[in-house]
Scaffold this motif. Structure first.
Motif, PDB file in Angstrom:
ATOM      1  N   LEU A 226      -0.365  -2.613 -11.068  1.00 25.59           N
ATOM      2  CA  LEU A 226      -1.750  -4.034 -10.734  1.00 25.59           C
ATOM      3  C   LEU A 226      -0.881  -4.306  -9.239  1.00 25.59           C
ATOM      4  N   VAL A 227      -1.465  -4.569  -8.120  1.00 23.32           N
ATOM      5  CA  VAL A 227      -0.875  -5.199  -7.263  1.00 23.32           C
ATOM      6  C   VAL A 227      -1.591  -6.515  -7.732  1.00 23.32           C
ATOM      7  N   ILE A 228      -0.583  -7.170  -6.492  1.00 23.73           N
ATOM      8  CA  ILE A 228      -0.675  -9.002  -6.540  1.00 23.73           C
ATOM      9  C   ILE A 228      -0.726  -9.682  -4.925  1.00 23.73           C
ATOM     10  N   THR A 229      -1.888 -10.087  -4.657  1.00 26.12           N
ATOM     11  CA  THR A 229      -1.387 -10.951  -3.401  1.00 26.12           C
ATOM     12  C   THR A 229      -1.324 -12.079  -3.889  1.00 26.12           C
ATOM     13  N   THR A 230      -0.051 -12.589  -2.587  1.00 26.62           N
ATOM     14  CA  THR A 230       0.248 -14.179  -2.221  1.00 26.62           C
ATOM     15  C   THR A 230      -0.600 -14.943  -1.380  1.00 26.62           C
ATOM     16  N   GLY A 231      -1.232 -13.995  -0.647  1.00 27.99           N
ATOM     17  CA  GLY A 231      -2.035 -14.379   0.923  1.00 27.99           C
ATOM     18  C   GLY A 231      -3.484 -14.399   0.659  1.00 27.99           C
ATOM     19  N   ASP A 232      -3.886 -13.473   1.526  1.00 28.77           N
ATOM     20  CA  ASP A 232      -4.936 -12.881   1.810  1.00 28.77           C
ATOM     21  C   ASP A 232      -5.807 -11.996   0.669  1.00 28.77           C
ATOM     22  N   PRO A 233      -6.702 -12.051   0.102  1.00 28.32           N
ATOM     23  CA  PRO A 233      -6.660 -10.557  -0.722  1.00 28.32           C
ATOM     24  C   PRO A 233      -7.014  -9.323  -0.569  1.00 28.32           C
ATOM     25  N   HIS A 234      -6.350  -8.335  -1.412  1.00 23.99           N
ATOM     26  CA  HIS A 234      -6.412  -7.061  -0.518  1.00 23.99           C
ATOM     27  C   HIS A 234      -8.021  -7.044  -0.579  1.00 23.99           C
ATOM     28  N   PRO A 235      -8.329  -6.162   0.686  1.00 25.59           N
ATOM     29  CA  PRO A 235      -9.612  -5.959   1.152  1.00 25.59           C
ATOM     30  C   PRO A 235     -10.219  -4.835  -0.411  1.00 25.59           C
ATOM     31  N   TRP A 236      -9.861  -4.000  -1.477  1.00 24.72           N
ATOM     32  CA  TRP A 236     -10.399  -3.901  -1.973  1.00 24.72           C
ATOM     33  C   TRP A 236     -11.074  -4.433  -3.231  1.00 24.72           C
ATOM     34  N   ALA A 237     -10.253  -6.257  -3.452  1.00 20.09           N
ATOM     35  CA  ALA A 237     -10.787  -6.567  -4.388  1.00 20.09           C
ATOM     36  C   ALA A 237     -12.259  -7.448  -3.027  1.00 20.09           C
ATOM     37  N   THR A 238     -11.329  -7.322  -2.169  1.00 23.11           N
ATOM     38  CA  THR A 238     -12.896  -8.798  -1.809  1.00 23.11           C
ATOM     39  C   THR A 238     -14.037  -7.838  -2.233  1.00 23.11           C
ATOM     40  N   HIS A 239     -14.292  -6.571  -1.936  1.00 22.80           N
ATOM     41  CA  HIS A 239     -15.233  -5.907  -1.941  1.00 22.80           C
ATOM     42  C   HIS A 239     -15.619  -5.690  -3.386  1.00 22.80           C
ATOM     43  N   GLU A 240     -14.852  -6.035  -4.325  1.00 22.54           N
ATOM     44  CA  GLU A 240     -15.340  -5.440  -5.602  1.00 22.54           C
ATOM     45  C   GLU A 240     -15.800  -6.688  -6.649  1.00 22.54           C
ATOM     46  N   LEU A 241     -15.428  -7.851  -5.689  1.00 21.60           N
ATOM     47  CA  LEU A 241     -15.630  -9.235  -6.236  1.00 21.60           C
ATOM     48  C   LEU A 241     -16.885  -9.449  -4.985  1.00 21.60           C
TER      49      LEU A 241
ATOM     50  N   GLU B 154       0.796  -1.191   0.263  1.00 29.11           N
ATOM     51  CA  GLU B 154       0.108   0.110  -0.115  1.00 29.11           C
ATOM     52  C   GLU B 154       0.701   1.222   0.010  1.00 29.11           C
ATOM     53  N   GLU B 155       2.059   1.205   1.275  1.00 26.76           N
ATOM     54  CA  GLU B 155       3.076   2.137   0.419  1.00 26.76           C
ATOM     55  C   GLU B 155       3.519   2.478  -0.962  1.00 26.76           C
ATOM     56  N   ALA B 156       3.590   1.325  -1.055  1.00 26.36           N
ATOM     57  CA  ALA B 156       4.590   1.529  -2.459  1.00 26.36           C
ATOM     58  C   ALA B 156       3.801   2.171  -3.043  1.00 26.36           C
ATOM     59  N   VAL B 157       1.781   1.892  -3.730  1.00 28.56           N
ATOM     60  CA  VAL B 157       1.546   2.461  -3.956  1.00 28.56           C
ATOM     61  C   VAL B 157       1.107   4.018  -3.763  1.00 28.56           C
ATOM     62  N   ASP B 158       1.069   4.168  -2.859  1.00 28.29           N
ATOM     63  CA  ASP B 158       0.805   5.182  -2.455  1.00 28.29           C
ATOM     64  C   ASP B 158       1.616   6.602  -3.207  1.00 28.29           C
ATOM     65  N   LEU B 159       3.369   6.213  -2.900  1.00 23.49           N
ATOM     66  CA  LEU B 159       4.423   6.039  -3.494  1.00 23.49           C
ATOM     67  C   LEU B 159       4.874   6.182  -4.832  1.00 23.49           C
ATOM     68  N   LEU B 160       4.242   5.711  -5.351  1.00 25.08           N
ATOM     69  CA  LEU B 160       3.615   5.629  -7.118  1.00 25.08           C
ATOM     70  C   LEU B 160       2.639   6.774  -7.586  1.00 25.08           C
ATOM     71  N   LEU B 161       1.593   6.493  -6.973  1.00 28.10           N
ATOM     72  CA  LEU B 161       0.680   7.887  -6.935  1.00 28.10           C
ATOM     73  C   LEU B 161       1.280   8.804  -6.549  1.00 28.10           C
ATOM     74  N   ASP B 162       2.005   9.428  -5.611  1.00 24.60           N
ATOM     75  CA  ASP B 162       2.319  10.947  -5.447  1.00 24.60           C
ATOM     76  C   ASP B 162       3.332  11.191  -5.810  1.00 24.60           C
ATOM     77  N   SER B 163       3.623  10.154  -6.931  1.00 19.58           N
ATOM     78  CA  SER B 163       4.940  10.420  -7.720  1.00 19.58           C
ATOM     79  C   SER B 163       4.900  11.005  -9.797  1.00 19.58           C
ATOM     80  N   GLY B 164       3.336  11.010  -9.556  1.00 20.70           N
ATOM     81  CA  GLY B 164       2.543  10.828 -10.960  1.00 20.70           C
ATOM     82  C   GLY B 164       2.267   9.669 -11.232  1.00 20.70           C
ATOM     83  N   ARG B 165       2.804   9.070 -11.206  1.00 20.23           N
ATOM     84  CA  ARG B 165       1.893   6.913 -11.544  1.00 20.23           C
ATOM     85  C   ARG B 165       0.780   7.357 -12.127  1.00 20.23           C
ATOM     86  N   ALA B 166       0.258   7.076 -12.559  1.00 21.37           N
ATOM     87  CA  ALA B 166      -1.258   6.923 -13.352  1.00 21.37           C
ATOM     88  C   ALA B 166      -1.122   6.133 -12.925  1.00 21.37           C
TER      89      ALA B 166
END
Length: 144
Positions: A51-66, A34-46
């Motif tokens: 794409l964020v991949i999880t190997t264990g429990d899904p990200h809460p956003w993915a659970t919600h959207e599914l 999450e921190e890496a994504v925030d830094l990427l967005l703050d640096s201007g990345r669209a």
């Protein structure tokens, strides 16, 4: 005899993304991602570049959207307008994006072993892996 660099060599070198490792425990890998994504967005990345991949429990956003169904979930992926979160099991279905962030947040060792090399092929320019450095280096190669 001198070695020369061919166009194939250059194409192969260009197709391998830069790999960054963020040391984190399995319990902290999702927060690190999450921190890496925030830094990427703050640096201007669209957002659609990530794409964020999880190997264990899904990200809460993915659970919600599914919860709205697979079709709606994957339609958001296909639109490519926002950061997309997916489980490692769905990585083969995910289209490449310029940046892939992998949270090694649990799951079986086999899941990470399978997900990391595939994530390399999905990342256009940058692969960020959040997890145990020793385990990640054993899969991707020493010194990542």
């Amino acid at each position: 005899m001198s070695a020369s660099v061919t166009s194939t060599d250059r194409a192969l070198a260009a197709s391998v993304p830069q790999i960054q490792l963020i040391p984190a425990s399995a319990e902290g890998a999702l927060d690190a991602a999450e921190e890496a994504v925030d830094l990427l967005l703050d640096s201007g990345r669209a957002p659609g570049d990530i794409l964020v991949i999880t190997t264990g429990d899904p990200h809460p956003w993915a659970t919600h959207e599914l919860s709205f169904g697979e079709a709606a979930y994957w339609a958001q992926h296909d639109a490519g307008d926002d950061v997309f979160y997916a489980d490692a099991a769905a990585l083969n279905r995910a289209a490449p994006r310029p940046v892939v962030v992998v949270a090694v947040n649990g799951g079986s060792e086999g899941t990470a072993v399978a997900a990391l090399p595939t994530a390399v092929t999905r990342a256009g320019t940058l692969l960020i892996v959040c997890g145990d450095p020793q385990g990640i280096n054993s899969v991707l190669g020493a010194g990542v």
